[in-house]
Design an enzyme around this catalytic site. Structure first.
Site: not given
Ligand code: NAI
Ligand code: MG
Length: 503
Positions: A170-171, A197, A250, A262, A268, A270, A475, A478, A482
């Site tokens: 969502w960011n 969501e 996740t 496979l 990508e 954190g 590390k 990811g 991209e």
């Molecule tokens: P999240 O990784 O849980 O959510 C990202 C996406 O994955 C959403 O579309 C979510 O619906 C989906 N997802 C969640 N569980 C899944 C599953 N079991 N299988 C498939 N898809 C699934 O991240 P969330 O809960 O929004 O944020 C938690 C933390 O993650 C944040 O505080 C931040 O530290 C980090 N984050 C890092 C991001 C980045 O740009 N690398 C972006 C968003 C969050």
């Molecule tokens: Mg989550």
């Protein structure tokens, strides 16, 4: 080639609330808007006011199956189209997205609380740029000829993988989606995206706009929760490639599920990106650089945010004082107001998570919390998820605030005495996404740039993702890259070898 009547306004719509309402309860599958098969929806909330602005379709395995099957059907024809023609269509999408830049910017500001002037408009512009860039790369899907034997012609060709399942956060949802959808489409794949969501609306509108140009079924959009809608997309047998941006936690679940089938996966994840400031830097430019590096305008909700700032001791106090002054000058307020620099945190859950880190920091012996800027006074915003940015000093490397991704407007500034020790501290992290160095000493800059464990190192700047530059971490940050031509070739195609014996 959208020919069925649809509930959203056809032209540019700057009334973001009206547009949000019109996008309610819908997925986009096979070239048209459809509700979730279960009929279920969930609320989309404006985090600046707490008011619901739309209902999103709550997708599950049945919707995933319908979308993936449509995408698989469409992929057969899409892959036959000359690559350059596919690129031309994607380029046409970019032009359409440019026309709708302001509309998309207002919509994303409404659903995410990101300030229009400093963030949302910028994101909408970069999205069009990414589609434009990849649209020009159709004819770069080249193979090689391989010397084998005089009477054997041996060549490689790049083929699409099939249906790509893309899961986005969502960011910066529009931008992160574009980095997946644009190269996937140009390479001859079709795509099913599962939006986050918290922010399903702007990406849904983009999908509709692009479907005015693309053949039906090439680009599909689902909304729903991770386990119920994301997981079945990853697991679907017809999804031949998974690309994910989000949390490490996740990401690991997604990688395991992709391993079961496979199929290749790009992750990508954190970051805990260091910014290293030497005493010989251009001071004023570096303070400004720290503001953008820290992504304070995005409330620090960025995987590339410079959340650990190391400053050489002689300029440490001055740097902290100037940073505080600069962040104090930033205006927090209504995301849709042109005067606003800083908007809101995305959701109550994230708000609590970030606040817990801040409280922990404040309780740490020796730590000083410099709270900056000011909460908005407008009573209409009293339920908004506004959080004052905090600069911490006096924390050490044992602190969770120095080690973990906070994803909020919190940065830790620490002093250092020499290049070797700061390099060791910077690399002492599970993450390895990005880093920046601020110095006028080219020798030091180049030496450290090579030894920092990160996918992207910038010296005397810290720009956001650029379409033509490879981006991605090492590390826990990811797997795979991209952006860039290479990302399209390596992650959205496979190389087939063809040998012809002419003897
Ligand atoms: P999240 O990784 O849980 O959510 C990202 C996406 O994955 C959403 O579309 C979510 O619906 C989906 N997802 C969640 N569980 C899944 C599953 N079991 N299988 C498939 N898809 C699934 O991240 P969330 O809960 O929004 O944020 C938690 C933390 O993650 C944040 O505080 C931040 O530290 C980090 N984050 C890092 C991001 C980045 O740009 N690398 C972006 C968003 C969050
Ligand atoms: Mg989550």
């Amino acid at each position: 080639m959208l020919d069925t009547p649809h509930p959203t306004p056809a032209g540019v719509t700057l009334d973001e609330r009206k547009l949000a309402a019109a996008l309610s309860g819908l997925h986009f599958i096979g070239g048209r808007y459809v509700p979730a098969l279960s009929g279920k929806t969930f609320e989309v909330v404006n985090p600046a006011t707490g008011e619901p602005v739309a209902k999103a379709a709550e997708g599950d395995a049945a919707d995933v199956d319908a979308a993936v099957r449509d995408a698989a059907r469409a992929q057969k024809e899409w892959a036959k189209m000359p690559a350059r023609k596919r690129g031309a269509l994607v380029h046409q999408c970019a032009a359409l997205l440019k026309e709708h830049q302001e509309e998309l910017a207002r919509l994303i500001a409404l659903e995410t609380g990101k300030a229009l002037r400093t963030e949302s408009r910028v994101e909408a512009g970069v999205v069009a740029d990414i589609f434009e860039f990849y649209g020009g790369l159709g004819s770069e899907l080249k193979g090689e000829s391989v010397p084998f034997a005089p009477n054997v012609l041996s060549v490689t060709v790049r083929e699409p993988l099939g249906v790509v399942g893309a899961i986005i956060p969502w960011n910066v949802p529009m931008l992160l989606m574009a980095l997946k959808v644009a190269p996937a489409l140009v390479a001859g794949n079709t795509v099913v995206v599962k939006s986050a969501e918290e922010a399903p609306l702007a990406v849904l509108r983009i999908c509709e706009l692009m479907n005015r140009v693309l053949p039906p079924g090439c680009f599909n959009m689902l909304s729903g929760f991770g386990p119920e809608c994301g997981a079945p997309l990853v697991a679907h047998p017809l999804v031949r490639k998974v690309t994910f941006t989000g949390s490490v936690e996740t990401g690991k679940i997604v990688a395991k599920a992709a391993a079961e089938k496979l199929v290749p996966v790009t992750l990508e994840l954190g970051g805990k990106s260091p910014m290293i400031v030497f005493a010989d830097c251009d001071f004023a430019k570096t303070v400004q650089g720290a503001l953008t590096s820290m992504r304070f305008t995005r409330q620090g909700q960025s995987c590339t945010a410079a959340s650990r700032i190391y400053v050489e001791r002689p300029i440490f106090d001055r740097f902290v004082a100037e940073m505080k002054k600069a962040v104090d000058a930033m205006v927090m307020g209504d995301p849709l107001d042109e005067k606003t620099d800083i908007g809101t945190i995305i959701s109550p859950g994230q708000f609590e998570k970030v606040q817990a880190y801040i409280e922990e920091g404040k309780r740490t012996p020796g730590a000083v919390a410099h709270e900056c800027s000011a909460l908005p006074k407008d009573p209409a915003l009293k339920k908004g998820l506004f959080l004052r940015p905090v600069i911490f000093t006096g924390l050490t490397k044992e602190s969770r605030l120095v080690r973990e991704e906070i994803f909020g407007p919190v940065t830790v500034i620490q002093p250092f005495d020499d290049a070797e020790s700061v390099l060791a501290e910077a690399n002492d992290s599970d993450y390895g996404l990005a880093a920046s160095l601020w110095t006028n000493n080219l020798k030091v800059a180049l030496d450290l740039a090579h030894r920092l464990e990160a996918g992207l190192v910038q010296v005397n700047q810290n720009l956001v993702v650029q379409a033509n530059l490879s981006y991605g971490g090492v590390k826990s940050s990811g797997l795979g890259k991209e952006a860039s031509l290479e990302a399209m070739l390596e992650h959205f195609t496979h190389k087939k070898t063809i040998m012809v014996n002419m003897g």
